[in-house]
Design a protein around this motif. Structure first.
Motif, PDB file in Angstrom:
ATOM      1  N   VAL A  30       0.871  -1.171   0.000  1.00 32.57           N
ATOM      2  CA  VAL A  30       0.000   0.000   0.000  1.00 32.57           C
ATOM      3  C   VAL A  30       0.907   1.219   0.000  1.00 32.57           C
ATOM      4  O   VAL A  30       1.751   1.380   0.882  1.00 32.57           O
ATOM      5  CB  VAL A  30      -0.938   0.015   1.216  1.00 32.57           C
ATOM      6  N   SER A  32       1.491   5.539  -1.791  1.00 32.17           N
ATOM      7  CA  SER A  32       0.851   6.762  -2.261  1.00 32.17           C
ATOM      8  C   SER A  32       1.873   7.550  -3.054  1.00 32.17           C
ATOM      9  O   SER A  32       3.084   7.321  -2.923  1.00 32.17           O
ATOM     10  CB  SER A  32       0.343   7.586  -1.073  1.00 32.17           C
ATOM     11  N   LYS A  39      -2.207   6.609   3.578  1.00 30.64           N
ATOM     12  CA  LYS A  39      -1.957   5.191   3.303  1.00 30.64           C
ATOM     13  C   LYS A  39      -1.873   4.347   4.568  1.00 30.64           C
ATOM     14  O   LYS A  39      -2.298   3.189   4.569  1.00 30.64           O
ATOM     15  CB  LYS A  39      -0.689   5.014   2.461  1.00 30.64           C
ATOM     16  N   ASP A 146       3.365  -1.545   4.246  1.00 21.60           N
ATOM     17  CA  ASP A 146       3.296  -0.085   4.181  1.00 21.60           C
ATOM     18  C   ASP A 146       4.646   0.430   3.691  1.00 21.60           C
ATOM     19  O   ASP A 146       5.680   0.153   4.298  1.00 21.60           O
ATOM     20  CB  ASP A 146       2.982   0.471   5.585  1.00 21.60           C
ATOM     21  N   VAL A 169      -3.009   4.882  -2.651  1.00 26.02           N
ATOM     22  CA  VAL A 169      -3.876   5.798  -1.913  1.00 26.02           C
ATOM     23  C   VAL A 169      -3.616   7.210  -2.401  1.00 26.02           C
ATOM     24  O   VAL A 169      -2.473   7.666  -2.428  1.00 26.02           O
ATOM     25  CB  VAL A 169      -3.615   5.706  -0.394  1.00 26.02           C
TER      26      VAL A 169
END
Length: 232
Positions: A30, A32, A39, A146, A169
């Motif tokens: 995930v 951004s 995120k 992440d 995101v």
């Protein structure tokens, strides 16, 4: 509202589960385009949503420059991913067992980043991270990673090459169209599938300012899905 947010995560989860039925997609990053786009909030909620489908989930905080997942779950960041990557001994499952932490949410475990030291980011570009993810695949149904924002740092692209796909995101009114397109093109060039996009803080009632409605429609057409995620 919270019901809209919950529905958005259910929709994203359904999409990811459908993808998982067609391919091996249990390692997902995930990211951004830039900072402050939400995120960490998205990945935390996504982990809980997966766990609620009776899947075991490991969250890994690879945002070693600005780690936040340990704060979200109230877990110390005194050791974690960086410690595993810095060790010289051959990696085995016990290294992961010793470092991850259970969270208050059943089925959700967290591997914090560990304390950042000089040169820590270079550890992400190592064979050892690949080996760690192979162990995690065998131990958990879903691994969510992440990563740092993609526009200015290479970390997410490096990690993305080891994952099955990406959830990106973006924040309404903050993420520019150009930056989103640029990040998507980098992922395409790297051969990394984009599984979905979460459009954060989109308020359909606020349409008009920066053309929010067309902005949301753009993401819907460009990526094939429209999200409305939680704020960070």
């Amino acid at each position: 509202g919270s019901s809209l947010t919950a529905e958005a995560f259910r929709a994203l989860l359904t999409s990811l589960l459908c993808i998982g039925c067609k391919r091996r997609s249990n390692v997902i990053i995930v990211t951004s385009p830039g900072a402050g786009e939400g995120k960490t909030t998205v990945i935390s909620n996504l982990a809980v949503a997966f766990a609620e489908t009776n899947r075991s989930v490991l969250l890994i905080d690879c945002d070693t420059r600005r780690p936040n997942l340990h704060r979200v779950f109230g877990i110390p960041n005194d050791s974690g991913l960086l410690d595993i990557l810095a060790e010289k001994e051959p990696l085995d499952s016990s290294d992961l067992f010793r470092r991850w932490r259970n969270t208050v949410f059943p089925g959700v475990c967290l591997l914090p980043s560990g304390e950042t030291t000089e040169g820590a980011a270079a550890l992400l570009d190592s064979r050892r991270l690949h080996e760690l993810l192979q162990v995690a695949r065998m131990q958990f149904d879903v691994v969510l990673i992440d990563t740092p924002p993609m526009l200015h740092l290479a970390d997410a692209r490096i990690i993305g090459s080891l994952a099955d796909g990406v959830v990106m995101v973006v924040r309404s009114g903050q993420t520019s169209r150009e930056s989103a397109v640029s990040v998507n093109q980098r992922l395409v060039d790297d051969g990394i599938p984009v599984f979905g996009v979460v459009l954060n803080d989109w308020d359909p009632k606020a349409a008009g300012y920066y053309g929010y409605e067309s902005y949301a429609d753009y993401y819907a057409s460009y990526y094939g899905k429209k999200g409305s995620g939680a704020g960070s």
